[in-house]
Design a protein around this motif. Structure first.
Motif, PDB file in Angstrom:
ATOM      1  N   PHE A  31     -20.916 -10.049   9.487  1.00  0.00           N
ATOM      2  CA  PHE A  31     -19.885 -10.853   8.853  1.00  0.00           C
ATOM      3  C   PHE A  31     -20.052 -10.737   7.334  1.00  0.00           C
ATOM      4  O   PHE A  31     -21.180 -10.694   6.842  1.00  0.00           O
ATOM      5  CB  PHE A  31     -20.030 -12.313   9.298  1.00  0.00           C
ATOM      6  CG  PHE A  31     -19.032 -13.240   8.688  1.00  0.00           C
ATOM      7  CD1 PHE A  31     -17.794 -13.434   9.255  1.00  0.00           C
ATOM      8  CD2 PHE A  31     -19.344 -13.915   7.513  1.00  0.00           C
ATOM      9  CE1 PHE A  31     -16.867 -14.299   8.676  1.00  0.00           C
ATOM     10  CE2 PHE A  31     -18.426 -14.777   6.923  1.00  0.00           C
ATOM     11  CZ  PHE A  31     -17.184 -14.963   7.512  1.00  0.00           C
ATOM     12  N   PRO A  32     -18.996 -10.688   6.541  1.00  0.00           N
ATOM     13  CA  PRO A  32     -17.574 -10.820   6.875  1.00  0.00           C
ATOM     14  C   PRO A  32     -16.871  -9.486   7.156  1.00  0.00           C
ATOM     15  O   PRO A  32     -15.649  -9.464   7.310  1.00  0.00           O
ATOM     16  CB  PRO A  32     -17.002 -11.455   5.611  1.00  0.00           C
ATOM     17  CG  PRO A  32     -17.799 -10.820   4.509  1.00  0.00           C
ATOM     18  CD  PRO A  32     -19.204 -10.675   5.067  1.00  0.00           C
ATOM     19  N   TYR A  33     -17.671  -8.407   7.222  1.00  0.00           N
ATOM     20  CA  TYR A  33     -17.052  -7.091   7.404  1.00  0.00           C
ATOM     21  C   TYR A  33     -16.491  -6.912   8.824  1.00  0.00           C
ATOM     22  O   TYR A  33     -15.510  -6.186   9.019  1.00  0.00           O
ATOM     23  CB  TYR A  33     -18.071  -5.994   7.124  1.00  0.00           C
ATOM     24  CG  TYR A  33     -18.674  -6.077   5.750  1.00  0.00           C
ATOM     25  CD1 TYR A  33     -17.906  -5.829   4.614  1.00  0.00           C
ATOM     26  CD2 TYR A  33     -20.018  -6.414   5.575  1.00  0.00           C
ATOM     27  CE1 TYR A  33     -18.456  -5.920   3.339  1.00  0.00           C
ATOM     28  CE2 TYR A  33     -20.578  -6.501   4.311  1.00  0.00           C
ATOM     29  CZ  TYR A  33     -19.797  -6.250   3.197  1.00  0.00           C
ATOM     30  OH  TYR A  33     -20.347  -6.336   1.951  1.00  0.00           O
ATOM     31  N   TYR A  34     -17.122  -7.567   9.784  1.00  0.00           N
ATOM     32  CA  TYR A  34     -16.727  -7.390  11.191  1.00  0.00           C
ATOM     33  C   TYR A  34     -16.396  -8.753  11.767  1.00  0.00           C
ATOM     34  O   TYR A  34     -17.251  -9.638  11.845  1.00  0.00           O
ATOM     35  CB  TYR A  34     -17.874  -6.737  11.958  1.00  0.00           C
ATOM     36  CG  TYR A  34     -17.501  -6.207  13.330  1.00  0.00           C
ATOM     37  CD1 TYR A  34     -16.825  -5.001  13.464  1.00  0.00           C
ATOM     38  CD2 TYR A  34     -17.843  -6.915  14.470  1.00  0.00           C
ATOM     39  CE1 TYR A  34     -16.496  -4.504  14.715  1.00  0.00           C
ATOM     40  CE2 TYR A  34     -17.525  -6.425  15.732  1.00  0.00           C
ATOM     41  CZ  TYR A  34     -16.845  -5.214  15.849  1.00  0.00           C
ATOM     42  OH  TYR A  34     -16.510  -4.723  17.083  1.00  0.00           O
ATOM     43  N   TYR A  40     -13.301  -5.136   8.177  1.00  0.00           N
ATOM     44  CA  TYR A  40     -12.742  -5.515   6.894  1.00  0.00           C
ATOM     45  C   TYR A  40     -13.684  -5.117   5.753  1.00  0.00           C
ATOM     46  O   TYR A  40     -14.894  -5.011   5.929  1.00  0.00           O
ATOM     47  CB  TYR A  40     -12.504  -7.024   6.832  1.00  0.00           C
ATOM     48  CG  TYR A  40     -11.543  -7.544   7.876  1.00  0.00           C
ATOM     49  CD1 TYR A  40     -10.166  -7.456   7.695  1.00  0.00           C
ATOM     50  CD2 TYR A  40     -12.024  -8.137   9.050  1.00  0.00           C
ATOM     51  CE1 TYR A  40      -9.281  -7.936   8.654  1.00  0.00           C
ATOM     52  CE2 TYR A  40     -11.152  -8.626  10.014  1.00  0.00           C
ATOM     53  CZ  TYR A  40      -9.776  -8.523   9.810  1.00  0.00           C
ATOM     54  OH  TYR A  40      -8.915  -8.994  10.761  1.00  0.00           O
ATOM     55  N   ALA A  41     -13.095  -4.944   4.585  1.00  0.00           N
ATOM     56  CA  ALA A  41     -13.872  -4.673   3.375  1.00  0.00           C
ATOM     57  C   ALA A  41     -12.976  -5.028   2.189  1.00  0.00           C
ATOM     58  O   ALA A  41     -12.037  -5.825   2.334  1.00  0.00           O
ATOM     59  CB  ALA A  41     -14.321  -3.216   3.335  1.00  0.00           C
ATOM     60  N   LEU A  42     -13.265  -4.442   1.033  1.00  0.00           N
ATOM     61  CA  LEU A  42     -12.471  -4.685  -0.172  1.00  0.00           C
ATOM     62  C   LEU A  42     -11.856  -3.387  -0.670  1.00  0.00           C
ATOM     63  O   LEU A  42     -12.434  -2.315  -0.497  1.00  0.00           O
ATOM     64  CB  LEU A  42     -13.343  -5.298  -1.271  1.00  0.00           C
ATOM     65  CG  LEU A  42     -13.972  -6.653  -0.971  1.00  0.00           C
ATOM     66  CD1 LEU A  42     -14.961  -7.022  -2.070  1.00  0.00           C
ATOM     67  CD2 LEU A  42     -12.901  -7.731  -0.829  1.00  0.00           C
ATOM     68  N   CYS A  43     -10.703  -3.505  -1.295  1.00  0.00           N
ATOM     69  CA  CYS A  43     -10.098  -2.344  -1.955  1.00  0.00           C
ATOM     70  C   CYS A  43     -10.951  -1.971  -3.158  1.00  0.00           C
ATOM     71  O   CYS A  43     -11.293  -2.830  -3.969  1.00  0.00           O
ATOM     72  CB  CYS A  43      -8.679  -2.686  -2.394  1.00  0.00           C
ATOM     73  SG  CYS A  43      -7.901  -1.397  -3.418  1.00  0.00           S
ATOM     74  N   PRO A  44     -11.320  -0.706  -3.324  1.00  0.00           N
ATOM     75  CA  PRO A  44     -12.155  -0.317  -4.458  1.00  0.00           C
ATOM     76  C   PRO A  44     -11.441  -0.411  -5.801  1.00  0.00           C
ATOM     77  O   PRO A  44     -12.082  -0.389  -6.842  1.00  0.00           O
ATOM     78  CB  PRO A  44     -12.521   1.133  -4.137  1.00  0.00           C
ATOM     79  CG  PRO A  44     -11.428   1.611  -3.251  1.00  0.00           C
ATOM     80  CD  PRO A  44     -10.996   0.428  -2.446  1.00  0.00           C
ATOM     81  N   VAL A  50      -9.134  -5.529   2.553  1.00  0.00           N
ATOM     82  CA  VAL A  50      -8.487  -4.452   3.298  1.00  0.00           C
ATOM     83  C   VAL A  50      -8.999  -4.472   4.732  1.00  0.00           C
ATOM     84  O   VAL A  50     -10.083  -4.984   5.017  1.00  0.00           O
ATOM     85  CB  VAL A  50      -8.759  -3.057   2.672  1.00  0.00           C
ATOM     86  CG1 VAL A  50      -8.191  -2.970   1.270  1.00  0.00           C
ATOM     87  CG2 VAL A  50     -10.256  -2.738   2.676  1.00  0.00           C
ATOM     88  N   GLN A  51      -8.196  -3.910   5.628  1.00  0.00           N
ATOM     89  CA  GLN A  51      -8.589  -3.785   7.025  1.00  0.00           C
ATOM     90  C   GLN A  51      -8.603  -2.324   7.411  1.00  0.00           C
ATOM     91  O   GLN A  51      -7.728  -1.549   7.001  1.00  0.00           O
ATOM     92  CB  GLN A  51      -7.617  -4.536   7.930  1.00  0.00           C
ATOM     93  CG  GLN A  51      -8.017  -4.495   9.400  1.00  0.00           C
ATOM     94  CD  GLN A  51      -7.157  -5.418  10.255  1.00  0.00           C
ATOM     95  OE1 GLN A  51      -6.175  -5.977   9.790  1.00  0.00           O
ATOM     96  NE2 GLN A  51      -7.545  -5.577  11.511  1.00  0.00           N
ATOM     97  N   LEU A  52      -9.626  -1.934   8.170  1.00  0.00           N
ATOM     98  CA  LEU A  52      -9.718  -0.557   8.645  1.00  0.00           C
ATOM     99  C   LEU A  52      -8.864  -0.406   9.898  1.00  0.00           C
ATOM    100  O   LEU A  52      -8.940  -1.229  10.813  1.00  0.00           O
ATOM    101  CB  LEU A  52     -11.166  -0.176   8.933  1.00  0.00           C
ATOM    102  CG  LEU A  52     -11.984   0.271   7.714  1.00  0.00           C
ATOM    103  CD1 LEU A  52     -12.190  -0.859   6.727  1.00  0.00           C
ATOM    104  CD2 LEU A  52     -13.325   0.837   8.144  1.00  0.00           C
TER     105      LEU A  52
END
Length: 264
Positions: A31-34, A40-44, A50-52
């Motif tokens: 968490f919080p990526y999964y 999920y992650a962040l836009c660079p 952002v969502q994969l």
């Protein structure tokens, strides 16, 4: 987008930028990526969530392609930053069909972007591979990146290449920007793929300049001056770029190796 940003670690202003394909290895699906089977992650670039989408091991799939990629989320994601205004101004945002062209604009009045510098230094090998895919020219060797890569990077920096506004830093464009910002580089001893080799051999003066796929032009000297072949990348149009043109130039001649899309 093919790159995503993770949350910054302690005492760091910038989170690590990684390929979407490295998501699970780098995040351990914590968490919080999964969350609820989604990634999920962040836009660079804009830093919004952002969502994969896509891939073989992802709860969210695309009907168009199985390729894994990231796109801005429509709503907030727990534990990650969400900013609708920043998202809509981002070059990655699907609604900004022309906004990507601003990535090529110089702003010499600002300070060097340390985030960009850190990204390049941390990803030399990957960037060299991306350059090979783009150009058909080797930018690495068994020891890592080669002299051509280093010379282009040093020229890129001298020509204000690191002066990229944070809202215009799109990691996927870095190989193109390295090629564009660098001055013409003396080209001798480097490896070209077969397609580029054939194009060069069609030039009468350079047809016998290869040892295998290694380019080693030898010229007769005239008036004590030796002809130098140089490699350069230029935009087809400064105002509305469509292609980055890669050339070998010498005297008043040029050989166009490739025309690649200015957009990703």
């Amino acid at each position: 987008m093919d790159k995503i940003r993770l949350l910054p670690e302690t005492n760091s202003n910038f989170g690590e930028i990684i390929d979407v394909t490295d998501f699970e290895e780098k995040t351990h699906k914590l968490f919080p990526y999964y969350q609820t089977g989604s990634k999920y992650a962040l836009c660079p670039t804009c830093g919004s969530s952002v969502q994969l989408v896509g891939g073989e091991n992802n709860n969210t799939v695309s009907s168009k392609t199985p390729k894994l990629y990231a796109g801005h989320t429509k709503n907030e994601v727990e534990g990650l930053r969400f900013n609708s205004k920043d998202k809509k101004a981002c070059p990655h945002y699907s609604g900004n069909t022309k906004n990507w062209q601003g990535i090529y604009k110089l702003n010499p009045s600002i300070a060097d972007n340390k985030d960009v510098e850190n990204y390049i230094l941390a990803n030399e090998d990957k960037i060299a591979e991306e350059l090979w895919d783009l150009t058909g020219i080797r930018f690495n060797n068994q020891g890592g990146v080669n002299k051509l890569y280093n010379e282009i990077y040093e020229s890129f920096k001298k020509n204000n290449g690191l002066k990229i506004e944070p809202t215009k830093f799109v990691p996927e464009f870095i190989p193109r920007l390295l090629l564009l910002r660098a001055n013409p580089i003396k080209f001798w001893g480097y490896i070209l793929n077969d397609d580029n080799k054939i194009k060069v051999e069609e030039c009468e003066e350079l047809k016998d300049s290869f040892q295998g796929n290694q380019f080693k032009p030898m010229f007769e000297e005239k008036k004590g001056q030796k002809k130098d072949v140089k490699f350069v990348g230029v935009l087809d149009n400064d105002q509305n770029p469509q292609h980055l043109i890669l050339k070998l130039v010498f005297e008043d001649k040029q050989i166009i190796l490739k025309k690649i899309s200015a957009n990703i």
